[in-house]
Design a protein around this motif. Structure first.
Motif, PDB file in Angstrom:
ATOM      1  N   GLY A  65       0.810  -1.203   0.000  1.00 52.84           N
ATOM      2  CA  GLY A  65       0.000   0.000   0.000  1.00 52.84           C
ATOM      3  C   GLY A  65       0.844   1.253   0.000  1.00 52.84           C
ATOM      4  O   GLY A  65       0.775   2.074   0.921  1.00 52.84           O
ATOM      5  N   CYS A  66       1.634   1.447  -1.049  1.00 49.51           N
ATOM      6  CA  CYS A  66       2.576   2.570  -1.080  1.00 49.51           C
ATOM      7  C   CYS A  66       1.888   3.918  -1.209  1.00 49.51           C
ATOM      8  O   CYS A  66       2.499   4.956  -0.917  1.00 49.51           O
ATOM      9  N   GLY A  67       0.623   3.940  -1.652  1.00 51.19           N
ATOM     10  CA  GLY A  67      -0.085   5.212  -1.755  1.00 51.19           C
ATOM     11  C   GLY A  67       0.636   6.186  -2.662  1.00 51.19           C
ATOM     12  O   GLY A  67       1.050   5.836  -3.769  1.00 51.19           O
ATOM     13  N   THR A  68       0.837   7.408  -2.184  1.00 53.21           N
ATOM     14  CA  THR A  68       1.468   8.434  -3.005  1.00 53.21           C
ATOM     15  C   THR A  68       2.988   8.503  -2.821  1.00 53.21           C
ATOM     16  O   THR A  68       3.627   9.432  -3.306  1.00 53.21           O
ATOM     17  N   GLY A  69       3.551   7.548  -2.097  1.00 56.47           N
ATOM     18  CA  GLY A  69       4.998   7.383  -2.121  1.00 56.47           C
ATOM     19  C   GLY A  69       5.823   8.064  -1.053  1.00 56.47           C
ATOM     20  O   GLY A  69       7.058   8.000  -1.101  1.00 56.47           O
TER      21      GLY A  69
ATOM     22  N   ASP B 202       0.866  -1.455  -4.581  1.00 59.74           N
ATOM     23  CA  ASP B 202      -0.430  -0.887  -4.231  1.00 59.74           C
ATOM     24  C   ASP B 202      -1.470  -1.521  -5.133  1.00 59.74           C
ATOM     25  O   ASP B 202      -1.175  -1.859  -6.293  1.00 59.74           O
ATOM     26  N   ILE B 203      -2.676  -1.669  -4.628  1.00 58.43           N
ATOM     27  CA  ILE B 203      -3.750  -2.249  -5.437  1.00 58.43           C
ATOM     28  C   ILE B 203      -4.212  -1.283  -6.522  1.00 58.43           C
ATOM     29  O   ILE B 203      -4.818  -1.681  -7.506  1.00 58.43           O
ATOM     30  N   SER B 204      -3.886   0.000  -6.357  1.00 61.31           N
ATOM     31  CA  SER B 204      -4.296   1.044  -7.285  1.00 61.31           C
ATOM     32  C   SER B 204      -3.182   1.384  -8.272  1.00 61.31           C
ATOM     33  O   SER B 204      -2.090   1.787  -7.871  1.00 61.31           O
TER      34      SER B 204
ATOM     35  N   GLY C 296      -3.226   3.924 -10.163  1.00 61.74           N
ATOM     36  CA  GLY C 296      -3.029   5.366 -10.041  1.00 61.74           C
ATOM     37  C   GLY C 296      -2.047   5.710  -8.941  1.00 61.74           C
ATOM     38  O   GLY C 296      -1.202   6.603  -9.102  1.00 61.74           O
ATOM     39  N   MET C 297      -2.141   5.023  -7.819  1.00 61.22           N
ATOM     40  CA  MET C 297      -1.199   5.262  -6.723  1.00 61.22           C
ATOM     41  C   MET C 297       0.216   4.830  -7.105  1.00 61.22           C
ATOM     42  O   MET C 297       1.194   5.511  -6.771  1.00 61.22           O
ATOM     43  N   VAL C 298       0.338   3.706  -7.804  1.00 59.14           N
ATOM     44  CA  VAL C 298       1.660   3.261  -8.244  1.00 59.14           C
ATOM     45  C   VAL C 298       2.277   4.292  -9.185  1.00 59.14           C
ATOM     46  O   VAL C 298       3.467   4.636  -9.063  1.00 59.14           O
ATOM     47  N   ASP C 299       1.485   4.830 -10.118  1.00 57.31           N
ATOM     48  CA  ASP C 299       1.997   5.846 -11.037  1.00 57.31           C
ATOM     49  C   ASP C 299       2.445   7.101 -10.281  1.00 57.31           C
ATOM     50  O   ASP C 299       3.496   7.685 -10.594  1.00 57.31           O
ATOM     51  N   THR C 300       1.650   7.505  -9.293  1.00 55.04           N
ATOM     52  CA  THR C 300       2.021   8.675  -8.486  1.00 55.04           C
ATOM     53  C   THR C 300       3.326   8.436  -7.746  1.00 55.04           C
ATOM     54  O   THR C 300       4.210   9.305  -7.701  1.00 55.04           O
TER      55      THR C 300
ATOM     56  N   GLN D 187       4.943  -1.704  -8.441  1.00 54.15           N
ATOM     57  CA  GLN D 187       3.974  -2.338  -9.321  1.00 54.15           C
ATOM     58  C   GLN D 187       2.637  -2.522  -8.620  1.00 54.15           C
ATOM     59  O   GLN D 187       2.562  -2.568  -7.397  1.00 54.15           O
ATOM     60  N   GLN D 188       1.597  -2.610  -9.427  1.00 55.15           N
ATOM     61  CA  GLN D 188       0.252  -2.830  -8.929  1.00 55.15           C
ATOM     62  C   GLN D 188       0.125  -4.271  -8.446  1.00 55.15           C
ATOM     63  O   GLN D 188       0.442  -5.212  -9.163  1.00 55.15           O
ATOM     64  N   MET D 189      -0.343  -4.431  -7.192  1.00 53.88           N
ATOM     65  CA  MET D 189      -0.406  -5.766  -6.611  1.00 53.88           C
ATOM     66  C   MET D 189      -1.249  -5.702  -5.339  1.00 53.88           C
ATOM     67  O   MET D 189      -1.194  -4.719  -4.600  1.00 53.88           O
TER      68      MET D 189
END
Length: 250
Positions: free
Chosen positions: A56-60, A77-79, A81-85, A102-104
């Protein structure tokens, strides 16, 4: 809600993808969790040379702190969008070489057994299926490795009322944890210790709509110190605190 794990993941992905595109302005941005976050970082200690899995890295924010401290970080992160951020922020900080994001989901970790020295999650377990997640966390930890989580607790009736009045702030699939939940999660691990935060300090929170970090912290800081003294003398009151920080050893 009676949803399957796949359906729950879909709810979580959509909510947090949407959230990733909006700047947050609430008591978190005023430093509501500063005391607990500082304790977490002291607990994590020197991460140089460690291989860390962040759930759950969120916004990093924590990803950057771990990487800047010399860890090799696998941020998930499951999102998407959050991984990209997170990747954008990590790149901007010049730490891209230390971070693999990565998304996971926490329930399905695509890593080999005993891959990590440390697993870290900030406000993530209460979104997950605890039985599956605890098995995965233990599986990917090396013998003697640690898992550290900061999580909300669900025993305080005032906090329960706030959650009921503000359903849009969170996914309908998440649930703050109980003492029993944390004991259950800890069962497969060799040891567990925990510390709770924000009991009397909750009295500062009516000030957050004013938007002044200085005013909010002026009220929060002394109440947090009172909490430290109170919970040291009466640890049983910790179940009514807002958050717990848990350290598990494999």
């Amino acid at each position: 809600m009676g949803l399957s794990l796949t359906e729950r993941h879909q709810v979580e992905r959509e909510f947090h993808d949407h959230k990733s595109g909006h700047e947050r302005r609430d008591f978190y941005t005023l430093g509501a969790l500063d005391a607990a976050d500082h304790y977490v970082r002291r607990l994590l200690g020197d991460v140089r040379g460690q291989t860390v899995l962040e759930l759950g890295c969120g916004t990093g924010e924590n990803t950057i702190w771990l990487a800047a401290g010399g860890a090799e970080v696998h941020a998930t992160d499951i999102s998407a969008g959050m991984v990209d951020t997170t990747l954008r922020r990590v790149g901007g900080a010049g730490l891209g070489g230390r971070v693999h994001a990565q998304q996971m989901s926490a329930e399905h970790l695509a890593y080999a057994d005993a891959s990590f020295d440390l697993v870290f999650g900030h406000s993530v377990l209460h979104h997950t299926d605890l039985a599956i997640t605890r098995a995965e966390v233990r599986r990917v930890l090396r013998p003697g490795g640690r898992a550290v989580f900061l999580e909300p607790l669900g025993h305080n009736p005032l906090l329960a009322a706030f959650r009921a009045l503000t359903p849009g702030r969170r996914t309908p699939t998440e649930r703050p944890l109980s003492d029993e939940d944390m004991r259950f999660f800890a069962e497969p691990f060799a040891s567990m210790r925990h510390r709770e935060f924000y009991l009397l300090a909750l009295a500062a929170f009516p000030l957050w709509p004013l938007g002044s970090r200085v005013l909010f912290q002026a009220a929060l800081a002394p109440l947090t110190r009172l909490d430290d003294a109170l919970l040291a003398r009466r640890p049983g009151l910790g179940r009514y605190a807002w958050v717990t920080v848990v350290e598990l050893t494999r």
